[in-house]
Design a protein around this motif. Structure first.
Motif, short mmCIF file in Angstrom:
data_model
loop_
_atom_site.label_atom_id
_atom_site.label_comp_id
_atom_site.label_asym_id
_atom_site.label_seq_id
_atom_site.Cartn_x
_atom_site.Cartn_y
_atom_site.Cartn_z
N LYS A 56 6.49 9.14 2.19
CA LYS A 56 5.05 8.89 2.17
C LYS A 56 4.68 8.22 3.50
N ALA A 57 4.07 8.99 4.37
CA ALA A 57 3.74 8.49 5.70
C ALA A 57 2.37 8.96 6.14
N ILE A 58 1.69 8.09 6.83
CA ILE A 58 0.37 8.38 7.37
C ILE A 58 0.40 8.05 8.85
N LYS A 59 -0.23 8.89 9.64
CA LYS A 59 -0.34 8.61 11.07
C LYS A 59 -1.79 8.28 11.38
N ILE A 60 -1.98 7.16 12.08
CA ILE A 60 -3.31 6.83 12.58
C ILE A 60 -3.23 6.84 14.10
N THR A 61 -4.36 7.09 14.73
CA THR A 61 -4.34 7.18 16.19
C THR A 61 -4.78 5.88 16.87
N ASP A 62 -5.48 5.06 16.13
CA ASP A 62 -6.03 3.84 16.72
C ASP A 62 -5.76 2.65 15.80
N VAL A 63 -5.31 1.56 16.36
CA VAL A 63 -4.99 0.37 15.56
C VAL A 63 -6.22 -0.14 14.82
N ASN A 64 -7.41 0.19 15.28
CA ASN A 64 -8.63 -0.24 14.60
C ASN A 64 -8.80 0.42 13.23
N GLU A 65 -8.07 1.50 12.98
CA GLU A 65 -8.10 2.17 11.68
C GLU A 65 -7.20 1.48 10.66
N LEU A 66 -6.32 0.63 11.12
CA LEU A 66 -5.26 0.08 10.28
C LEU A 66 -5.77 -0.63 9.04
N GLY A 67 -6.72 -1.52 9.19
CA GLY A 67 -7.22 -2.28 8.04
C GLY A 67 -7.78 -1.40 6.94
N ASP A 68 -8.62 -0.45 7.32
CA ASP A 68 -9.22 0.44 6.33
C ASP A 68 -8.17 1.30 5.63
N VAL A 69 -7.21 1.80 6.39
CA VAL A 69 -6.16 2.65 5.81
C VAL A 69 -5.28 1.82 4.87
N MET A 70 -4.96 0.61 5.25
CA MET A 70 -4.14 -0.24 4.38
C MET A 70 -4.86 -0.51 3.06
N ILE A 71 -6.12 -0.89 3.13
CA ILE A 71 -6.88 -1.18 1.91
C ILE A 71 -6.99 0.07 1.04
N SER A 72 -7.27 1.19 1.65
CA SER A 72 -7.39 2.45 0.91
C SER A 72 -6.09 2.79 0.20
N GLN A 73 -4.98 2.69 0.89
CA GLN A 73 -3.68 3.03 0.30
C GLN A 73 -3.28 2.05 -0.79
N LEU A 74 -3.52 0.77 -0.58
CA LEU A 74 -3.21 -0.22 -1.62
C LEU A 74 -4.07 -0.01 -2.85
N SER A 75 -5.35 0.28 -2.64
CA SER A 75 -6.24 0.55 -3.77
C SER A 75 -5.76 1.74 -4.57
N SER A 76 -5.38 2.81 -3.88
CA SER A 76 -4.86 4.01 -4.56
C SER A 76 -3.60 3.69 -5.36
N LEU A 77 -2.72 2.92 -4.79
CA LEU A 77 -1.49 2.55 -5.47
C LEU A 77 -1.77 1.81 -6.77
N PHE A 78 -2.66 0.83 -6.71
CA PHE A 78 -2.93 0.04 -7.91
C PHE A 78 -3.77 0.82 -8.92
#
Length: 85
Positions: A56-78
């Motif tokens: 399970k891997a996601i690629k982002i191009t900009d570090v500014n995307e990191l927070g949103d992607v982390m929250i989205s993935q954690l929300s999906s997990l829970f």
């Protein structure tokens, strides 16, 4: 959740081992965790595709995307876990 900027590198380890030692070790440990434990692993590669290491891997191009992607993935997990309980 693993945040990565690419392949594993440590000069001290590489100075006394083969050049692919850390990469092989990472792959071995990740496969063990993914296949033999209840731990779910998700990797986010910043500017790098880390799917060769993690199922399970996601690629982002900009570090500014990191927070949103982390929250989205954690929300999906829970949300998924909540359905099972």
């Amino acid at each position: 959740m693993v945040i990565s900027d690419g392949a594993p590198v440590d000069d001290s380890t590489l100075s006394v081992n083969s050049g692919d030692f850390l990469e092989k070790h990472l792959k071995k440990m990740v496969k063990f965790i993914e296949n033999k434990t209840e731990i779910e692993v998700l990797a986010i590669g910043i500017g790098h595709d880390v799917s060769r290491y993690y199922d399970k891997a996601i690629k982002i191009t900009d570090v500014n995307e990191l927070g949103d992607v982390m929250i989205s993935q954690l929300s999906s997990l829970f949300e998924t876990k909540k359905k099972f309980h």
